[in-house]
Write an enzyme that holds these catalytic residues in place. Structure first.
Site, PDB file in Angstrom:
ATOM      1  N   GLN A  47       0.263   4.621  -1.143  1.00  0.00           N
ATOM      2  CA  GLN A  47      -0.258   5.946  -0.795  1.00  0.00           C
ATOM      3  C   GLN A  47      -0.288   6.094   0.729  1.00  0.00           C
ATOM      4  O   GLN A  47      -0.689   5.145   1.395  1.00  0.00           O
ATOM      5  CB  GLN A  47      -1.678   6.140  -1.341  1.00  0.00           C
ATOM      6  N   HIS A  96     -16.080   4.534  -7.172  1.00  0.00           N
ATOM      7  CA  HIS A  96     -15.110   5.503  -6.649  1.00  0.00           C
ATOM      8  C   HIS A  96     -13.702   5.218  -7.173  1.00  0.00           C
ATOM      9  O   HIS A  96     -13.054   6.095  -7.751  1.00  0.00           O
ATOM     10  CB  HIS A  96     -15.135   5.474  -5.111  1.00  0.00           C
ATOM     11  N   GLU A  97     -13.248   3.992  -6.987  1.00  0.00           N
ATOM     12  CA  GLU A  97     -11.869   3.676  -7.412  1.00  0.00           C
ATOM     13  C   GLU A  97     -11.735   3.778  -8.933  1.00  0.00           C
ATOM     14  O   GLU A  97     -10.719   4.240  -9.449  1.00  0.00           O
ATOM     15  CB  GLU A  97     -11.451   2.285  -6.914  1.00  0.00           C
ATOM     16  N   MET A 107      -8.166   0.957  -3.180  1.00  0.00           N
ATOM     17  CA  MET A 107      -7.009   1.754  -3.596  1.00  0.00           C
ATOM     18  C   MET A 107      -6.940   1.703  -5.111  1.00  0.00           C
ATOM     19  O   MET A 107      -6.922   0.627  -5.711  1.00  0.00           O
ATOM     20  CB  MET A 107      -5.733   1.196  -2.945  1.00  0.00           C
ATOM     21  N   GLU A 108      -6.861   2.908  -5.709  1.00  0.00           N
ATOM     22  CA  GLU A 108      -7.028   3.074  -7.156  1.00  0.00           C
ATOM     23  C   GLU A 108      -5.766   2.752  -7.948  1.00  0.00           C
ATOM     24  O   GLU A 108      -5.371   3.529  -8.817  1.00  0.00           O
ATOM     25  CB  GLU A 108      -7.489   4.506  -7.431  1.00  0.00           C
ATOM     26  N   PRO A 126      -5.924  -2.304   4.731  1.00  0.00           N
ATOM     27  CA  PRO A 126      -6.303  -1.187   5.612  1.00  0.00           C
ATOM     28  C   PRO A 126      -7.315  -0.209   5.019  1.00  0.00           C
ATOM     29  O   PRO A 126      -7.849   0.618   5.749  1.00  0.00           O
ATOM     30  CB  PRO A 126      -4.963  -0.482   5.870  1.00  0.00           C
ATOM     31  N   HIS A 169     -11.252   7.317 -10.013  1.00  0.00           N
ATOM     32  CA  HIS A 169      -9.872   7.806  -9.851  1.00  0.00           C
ATOM     33  C   HIS A 169      -9.042   7.619 -11.130  1.00  0.00           C
ATOM     34  O   HIS A 169      -7.991   8.258 -11.272  1.00  0.00           O
ATOM     35  CB  HIS A 169      -9.167   7.064  -8.718  1.00  0.00           C
ATOM     36  N   TYR A 227     -12.853  14.480   1.075  1.00  0.00           N
ATOM     37  CA  TYR A 227     -13.874  13.741   0.318  1.00  0.00           C
ATOM     38  C   TYR A 227     -15.199  14.492   0.270  1.00  0.00           C
ATOM     39  O   TYR A 227     -15.719  14.788  -0.797  1.00  0.00           O
ATOM     40  CB  TYR A 227     -14.117  12.376   0.984  1.00  0.00           C
ATOM     41  N   GLN A 260       0.893  -1.169   0.000  1.00  0.00           N
ATOM     42  CA  GLN A 260       0.000   0.000   0.000  1.00  0.00           C
ATOM     43  C   GLN A 260       0.923   1.208   0.000  1.00  0.00           C
ATOM     44  O   GLN A 260       1.536   1.520   1.013  1.00  0.00           O
ATOM     45  CB  GLN A 260      -0.916  -0.017   1.220  1.00  0.00           C
ATOM     46  N   ARG A 317      -9.586  -3.085   8.032  1.00  0.00           N
ATOM     47  CA  ARG A 317      -9.957  -1.843   7.355  1.00  0.00           C
ATOM     48  C   ARG A 317     -10.078  -0.734   8.392  1.00  0.00           C
ATOM     49  O   ARG A 317     -10.927  -0.774   9.280  1.00  0.00           O
ATOM     50  CB  ARG A 317     -11.285  -2.056   6.620  1.00  0.00           C
ATOM     51  N   GLU A 341      -9.622  13.406  -4.055  1.00  0.00           N
ATOM     52  CA  GLU A 341     -10.748  12.707  -3.427  1.00  0.00           C
ATOM     53  C   GLU A 341     -12.104  13.401  -3.574  1.00  0.00           C
ATOM     54  O   GLU A 341     -13.116  12.742  -3.795  1.00  0.00           O
ATOM     55  CB  GLU A 341     -10.439  12.422  -1.961  1.00  0.00           C
ATOM     56  N   GLY A 364     -10.704   0.711   2.137  1.00  0.00           N
ATOM     57  CA  GLY A 364     -11.819   0.137   1.397  1.00  0.00           C
ATOM     58  C   GLY A 364     -11.348  -0.218   0.002  1.00  0.00           C
ATOM     59  O   GLY A 364     -11.564  -1.319  -0.495  1.00  0.00           O
ATOM     60  N   ASP A 401      -0.620  11.255   6.355  1.00  0.00           N
ATOM     61  CA  ASP A 401      -1.693  10.351   6.753  1.00  0.00           C
ATOM     62  C   ASP A 401      -2.537  10.919   7.903  1.00  0.00           C
ATOM     63  O   ASP A 401      -3.714  10.607   8.040  1.00  0.00           O
ATOM     64  CB  ASP A 401      -1.050   9.023   7.177  1.00  0.00           C
TER      65      ASP A 401
HETATM   66  N1  BES Z   1      -6.975   6.639  -2.470  1.00  0.00           N
HETATM   67  C1  BES Z   1      -7.913   6.317  -1.455  1.00  0.00           C
HETATM   68  C2  BES Z   1      -7.322   5.555  -0.305  1.00  0.00           C
HETATM   69  C3  BES Z   1      -6.213   6.272   0.421  1.00  0.00           C
HETATM   70  C4  BES Z   1      -6.325   7.603   0.761  1.00  0.00           C
HETATM   71  C5  BES Z   1      -5.064   5.599   0.774  1.00  0.00           C
HETATM   72  C6  BES Z   1      -5.278   8.247   1.421  1.00  0.00           C
HETATM   73  C7  BES Z   1      -4.036   6.240   1.429  1.00  0.00           C
HETATM   74  C8  BES Z   1      -4.137   7.576   1.755  1.00  0.00           C
HETATM   75  C9  BES Z   1      -9.099   5.545  -2.024  1.00  0.00           C
HETATM   76  O1  BES Z   1      -9.488   5.954  -3.291  1.00  0.00           O
HETATM   77  C10 BES Z   1     -10.280   5.796  -1.143  1.00  0.00           C
HETATM   78  O2  BES Z   1     -10.709   6.908  -1.094  1.00  0.00           O
HETATM   79  N2  BES Z   1     -10.778   4.764  -0.484  1.00  0.00           N
HETATM   80  C11 BES Z   1     -11.919   4.857   0.409  1.00  0.00           C
HETATM   81  C12 BES Z   1     -13.173   4.363  -0.265  1.00  0.00           C
HETATM   82  C13 BES Z   1     -14.056   5.400  -0.846  1.00  0.00           C
HETATM   83  C14 BES Z   1     -15.346   4.756  -1.339  1.00  0.00           C
HETATM   84  C15 BES Z   1     -14.331   6.586  -0.004  1.00  0.00           C
HETATM   85  C16 BES Z   1     -11.666   3.934   1.578  1.00  0.00           C
HETATM   86  O3  BES Z   1     -10.687   3.224   1.584  1.00  0.00           O
HETATM   87  O4  BES Z   1     -12.493   3.928   2.496  1.00  0.00           O
HETATM   88 ZN    ZN Z   2     -10.455   7.834  -3.257  1.00  0.00          ZN
END
Ligand code: BES
Ligand code: ZN
Length: 605
Positions: free
Chosen positions: A146, A300-301, A275-276, A271, A304, A390, A144, A559, A323, A273, A382
């Site tokens: 990002q 969503h993904e 990852m794109e 961890p 991206h 979002y 992972q 998660r 986001e 939901g 982070d």
């Molecule tokens: N790119 C994000 C996940 C992410 C964000 C990883 C910041 C590391 C740092 C991914 O696109 C995302 O937004 N995932 C969401 C799901 C979404 C439906 C809101 C998640 O993991 O909950």
């Molecule tokens: Zn996202």
């Protein structure tokens, strides 16, 4: 010695004055353009060993190429096609940023070759025992990257503003598949060797790798699913609408430029939901319900692929451009597929998340993190990335749409993506774009600057869902009159979630919750979102019958969106504090990815 200390110190100060506060690299001097990876996955020692050849462009007279690393063991560095090792230096380690790797260049140098291995505790990587997979037969490894974890498995310029193409060769255990954010194999290779090609430039946070006992199933000619064989049939069923999502996104925002779109179903400890990762979305198995009810995450993904992977936030301070736009696209796609009522429900649930995040950040004195444009310098990115990017980002675009009209808004977004294909973008570029493309009258009512640079929520029309009205009435009827919700069996998951969220605001007695549980089988719900809400309601009201199931859930599911609030709620119950702390340390924590483990650790007494 003094010279070394001074050069290390100057490295440090220069890194912080650069355009990206989270990378040591100096792209204006030497910038990578292409990566060749050759990796061996050592499951016994839990390290990746390999070589990275980095091609770069340098300005005349450039003295050094600077890369980001974190915990990497660098065995050897060579320049161009010369086999003679050259000296390199590693800067002072920073807990969040890692260490700068400085390689002195010769005037004609165009590539470096680095032989290295990862640390067993590399933050991007999770090495799973067979028992942590669905089949229980083979180990599993995934990355992972990002936001700034790519540097813990590849020596790289780890900034979203720096893009490169890549090719890779990965050697894994025979009988296992390896997959990356690139053109992927669909069948096992008996020798465990796989090759990858990503011909379009991507930033380091989209570098991804996974390997395990995996099978492929096609959805149509250009989309498909990878999963363990045990999970594949359910995943193919739940993700059956992906081809329509892709066609819809293309109609709205222009041709999909990445070739294939596949989904990899991750082990439950993943961890996030989703990852794109380009060409291959990584998705949590907690969205598999059998009724497609949680697939807005796939929209969503997939979205991206435009917002984020094509037009990419220049630094993590501009995270909302990734986001907020993606949530807007996600709901646009879901509305086209399933109608206005469906999208309204998603919007209201998201708005609820936004209000609770705002309340929480205010309570914690973190009001500055409620701006869209973030100030993450000197912090772990982070820690500043939350629902604001979002849902506040989404609301700003929704306000713009409200005044511009649906068609003009669709056109504006399409134009934005076509202008910024494979480019990095700053918040300021977006406001410039708005001032050229949107009338001053509209900008005056919407006030994008206020949305972006101020804290809290500017004026907006409140999202509403007609479908939720009877659900809220049902919740009130239960709270006031103890009447069981008659519609429950016919409600979709979003209505059920709305019902449970209404109950979360109330204080109820354990015996009333026991009655509800008996009627609706909530503790045995197959839907992770519903289960998550139910656990919190139960804990707050002292309905302890959920504990065995909750313990099992926290052991399996990593998660963070679920784990963090659940453990926080557990710790808030005086009677459960000691038990929670012990279970975390001895049972749950060893099964979590570093991203989740680190976040939960901060809650621990
Ligand atoms: N790119 C994000 C996940 C992410 C964000 C990883 C910041 C590391 C740092 C991914 O696109 C995302 O937004 N995932 C969401 C799901 C979404 C439906 C809101 C998640 O993991 O909950
Ligand atoms: Zn996202």
């Amino acid at each position: 010695m003094l010279g070394l200390i001074l050069s290390v110190m100057s490295l440090h100060s220069v890194a912080f004055s650069g355009p990206d506060p989270h990378s040591f690299s100096r792209p204006e001097e030497a910038r990578i353009t292409h990566l060749e990876l050759d990796l061996y996955l050592d499951f016994d020692r839990r390290v990746i060993r390999g070589t990275a050849v980095l091609h770069f462009q340098a300005v005349p007279g450039a003295r050094a190429l600077i890369l980001d690393t974190r915990g990497l063991l660098i065995h050897q560095v060579t320049l161009d096609d010369d086999n003679q090792p050259v000296p390199f230096s590693l800067g002072v380690p920073d807990e969040v940023l890692g260490q700068a790797l400085e390689i002195r260049l010769k005037s004609e140098s165009r590539k470096v070759r680095i032989v290295y291995e990862t640390a067993p505790e590399a933050a991007a990587l999770q090495w799973l025992d067979p028992q942590q997979t669905a089949g229980g037969q083979r180990p599993f490894l995934y990355t992972q990257s990002q936001a700034i974890l790519c540097r813990s498995w590849i020596p790289i310029q780890d900034s979203p503003g720096i893009r490169f193409t890549y090719k890779a060769r990965v050697s894994t255990q025979p009988g296992m598949l390896a997959l990356m954010s690139a053109r992927n194999p669909q069948a096992l290779n008996p020798d465990g060797l796989y090759e990858f090609d990503m011909p379009y430039p991507i930033p380091a946070y989209l570098m991804a790798l996974a390997s395990g006992r995996l099978a492929f199933g096609a959805l149509d000619a250009r989309t498909g699913v990878y999963a363990e064989p045990e999970t594949l049939p359910l995943a193919l069923k739940d993700f059956a609408d992906t081809p329509r999502m892709l066609a819809t996104a293309e109609r709205l925002y222009g041709p999909y430029p990445w070739g294939r779109y596949d989904i990899l179903v991750m082990p439950p400890s993943f961890p996030f939901g989703g990852m794109e990762n380009p060409c291959l979305t990584f998705a949590t198995p907690t969205i598999l319900t059998g009724d497609k009810s949680l697939t807005s995450l796939i929209a969503h993904e997939l979205a991206h692929s435009w917002s984020g992977n094509l037009a990419t936030n220049a630094t993590w301070n501009d995270f909302w451009l990734n986001e907020g736009f993606t949530v807007f696209l996600e709901r646009r796609i879901m509305e086209e597929l399933y109608g206005r009522d469906y999208a309204d429900m998603l919007e209201v649930l998201g708005y609820g998340d936004l209000l609770s995040t705002l309340e929480e950040l205010e309570k914690e004195g973190r009001i500055d993190d409620t701006r869209l444009k973030l100030q993450l310098e000197g912090r772990d990115p982070d820690d500043g990335m939350n629902d604001i990017a979002y849902e506040k980002g989404y609301l700003l675009l929704r306000q713009l749409q409200r005044w511009m009209g649906r068609e003009a808004m669709d056109g504006l977004l399409k134009q934005w993506f076509s202008l910024h294909m494979f480019k990095s973008i700053t918040t300021e570029q977006f406001t410039d774009f708005l001032s050229h493309e949107v009338s001053p009258e509209i900008l005056q009512v919407v006030k994008p600057y206020q949305w972006i640079y101020d804290t809290g929520l500017p004026f907006h029309e409140k999202p509403r869902s007609q479908a939720f009205e009877s659900v809220a009435a049902g919740a009130e009827d239960f709270v006031k009159n103890n009447t069981l919700p008659a519609g429950w069996q016919s409600w979709n998951s979003h209505k059920r979630q709305h019902f449970l969220r209404c109950l979360l605001q109330e204080s109820l007695t354990p015996d009333r919750l026991a009655r509800l549980d008996e009627a609706l089988a909530l503790t045995n719900s197959p839907n992770a979102e519903e289960l998550f809400l139910w656990f919190q309601i139960a804990l707050k009201s002292g309905y302890m019958d959920v504990l065995p199931r909750l313990d099992e859930f926290l052991l399996q599911v990593g998660r963070r969106k679920f784990v963090l609030p659940l453990i926080r709620t557990l710790l808030e119950q005086p009677a459960l504090k000691a038990w929670t702390t012990e279970r975390f340390h001895i049972a749950w924590r060893p099964r979590y990815h570093a991203v989740t483990a680190r976040s939960v650790e901060k809650l621990m007494p």
